[in-house]
Write an enzyme that holds these catalytic residues in place. Structure first.
Site, mmCIF file in Angstrom:
data_model
loop_
_atom_site.group_PDB
_atom_site.id
_atom_site.type_symbol
_atom_site.label_atom_id
_atom_site.label_comp_id
_atom_site.label_asym_id
_atom_site.label_seq_id
_atom_site.Cartn_x
_atom_site.Cartn_y
_atom_site.Cartn_z
ATOM 1 N N LEU A 14 11.641 33.002 -11.995
ATOM 2 C CA LEU A 14 12.204 33.485 -10.729
ATOM 3 C C LEU A 14 12.360 34.998 -10.817
ATOM 4 O O LEU A 14 13.463 35.541 -10.891
ATOM 5 C CB LEU A 14 13.531 32.780 -10.450
ATOM 6 C CG LEU A 14 13.987 32.724 -8.991
ATOM 7 C CD1 LEU A 14 12.884 32.256 -8.067
ATOM 8 C CD2 LEU A 14 15.196 31.838 -8.844
ATOM 9 N N HIS A 15 11.201 35.682 -10.869
ATOM 10 C CA HIS A 15 11.133 37.134 -10.997
ATOM 11 C C HIS A 15 10.136 37.650 -9.989
ATOM 12 O O HIS A 15 9.443 36.874 -9.351
ATOM 13 C CB HIS A 15 10.652 37.512 -12.413
ATOM 14 C CG HIS A 15 11.710 37.345 -13.449
ATOM 15 N ND1 HIS A 15 12.619 38.326 -13.748
ATOM 16 C CD2 HIS A 15 12.028 36.305 -14.243
ATOM 17 C CE1 HIS A 15 13.444 37.886 -14.679
ATOM 18 N NE2 HIS A 15 13.103 36.656 -14.997
ATOM 19 N N ALA A 16 10.032 38.942 -9.913
ATOM 20 C CA ALA A 16 8.979 39.595 -9.143
ATOM 21 C C ALA A 16 8.811 38.934 -7.766
ATOM 22 O O ALA A 16 9.774 38.813 -7.024
ATOM 23 C CB ALA A 16 7.671 39.606 -9.933
ATOM 24 N N PRO A 18 8.251 35.733 -6.610
ATOM 25 C CA PRO A 18 9.093 34.582 -6.249
ATOM 26 C C PRO A 18 10.557 34.987 -5.998
ATOM 27 O O PRO A 18 11.197 34.476 -5.070
ATOM 28 C CB PRO A 18 8.984 33.666 -7.475
ATOM 29 C CG PRO A 18 7.692 34.040 -8.114
ATOM 30 C CD PRO A 18 7.512 35.506 -7.867
ATOM 31 N N ASP A 55 17.682 35.302 -14.695
ATOM 32 C CA ASP A 55 16.546 35.129 -15.608
ATOM 33 C C ASP A 55 16.117 33.666 -15.742
ATOM 34 O O ASP A 55 16.002 33.135 -16.845
ATOM 35 C CB ASP A 55 16.900 35.704 -16.984
ATOM 36 C CG ASP A 55 15.652 35.955 -17.828
ATOM 37 O OD1 ASP A 55 14.563 35.989 -17.245
ATOM 38 O OD2 ASP A 55 15.781 36.100 -19.054
#
Lengths: 86, 150
Positions: A14-16, A18, A55
């Site tokens: 769940l970064h960038a 998304p 994170d």
């Protein structure tokens, strides 16, 4: 409180992209929305900073929670985002 | 008010100069970007604060007041390198001062691998109107004034 427990499928977690899509979608809803790892401290789902700090990686579960009018729909939308490898 | 410093030496190109719509369209947040000089170097903390996230290809430093988080990416799609060519010089949770080296890397190697080493510097959870004194396109030193976040 309504909850959805969902597994993160994006390979970057769940970064960038998304994370940005998740926050943009959450921000459209009027009510408070939180996201947490199971048993963890819930953080604001409308904050990209909170999501990056959370994170959540691919294969990890998260719990998305909200309450009030339209909560079912917004939680379904958010869960769908998390569950796709975008 | 948070004064944000350039995490690398190079050329300010603005977010429009990042070859990734995620940043170019400010989906992650407002900010700017630096095309780094093609030589080995160190990426530094853009503000005083605490490292809340440190990956080889990106990091987040949260200011002392707790609500100004700055995200720095070291290149586009560099997550695919899985840390190769990046040396961490600090750890998550560390308190750091602006200008403190956090990651050693080589933008020339990133470029040689076919990826853009351009570094977006993003104000997280900020509106575009919160940023001022954004550095104009052109050369900037590492630690140079990049923008002010009010």
């Amino acid at each position: 409180m309504i909850e959805r427990k969902v597994t993160v499928e994006s390979k970057v977690g769940l970064h960038a992209r998304p994370a940005a899509l998740f926050v943009q979608t959450a921000a459209k809803a009027p009510m408070e929305i939180t996201v947490a790892k199971p048993g963890g401290i819930p953080v604001n789902a409308k904050s990209i900073l909170s999501l990056l700090a959370l994170d959540a990686r691919r294969g990890e579960q998260i719990v998305i929670s909200a309450d009030g009018e339209g909560a079912e729909q917004i939680l379904d939308d958010l869960a769908a985002l998390v569950a796709e490898d975008a | 008010m948070t004064r944000v410093l350039a995490p690398v030496r190079g050329r300010v190109v603005g977010l429009a100069g990042v070859p990734d719509p995620l940043f170019a369209q400010a989906m992650v947040g407002p900010g700017t970007a630096i095309d780094p000089v093609r030589e080995p170097g160190e990426a530094v903390a853009p503000i005083d604060g605490r490292i809340v996230k440190l990956r080889p290809h990106c990091y987040v430093v949260l200011g002392a007041e707790g609500h100004h988080g700055i995200l720095v990416y070291l290149g586009v799609d560099t997550v695919e390198l899985k840390g190769t060519g990046f040396e961490l010089l600090a750890a998550e949770g560390d308190r750091v001062v602006a200008g403190q080296p956090l990651i050693r890397w080589n933008p020339a190697e990133v470029a040689a691998g076919g990826r853009s080493p351009v570094c977006p510097v993003i104000a997280l959870d900020a509106g575009i109107e919160a940023l001022s004194d954004v550095a104009v396109p052109g050369d900037i030193e590492c630690g140079g004034a990049l923008f002010t976040w009010t």
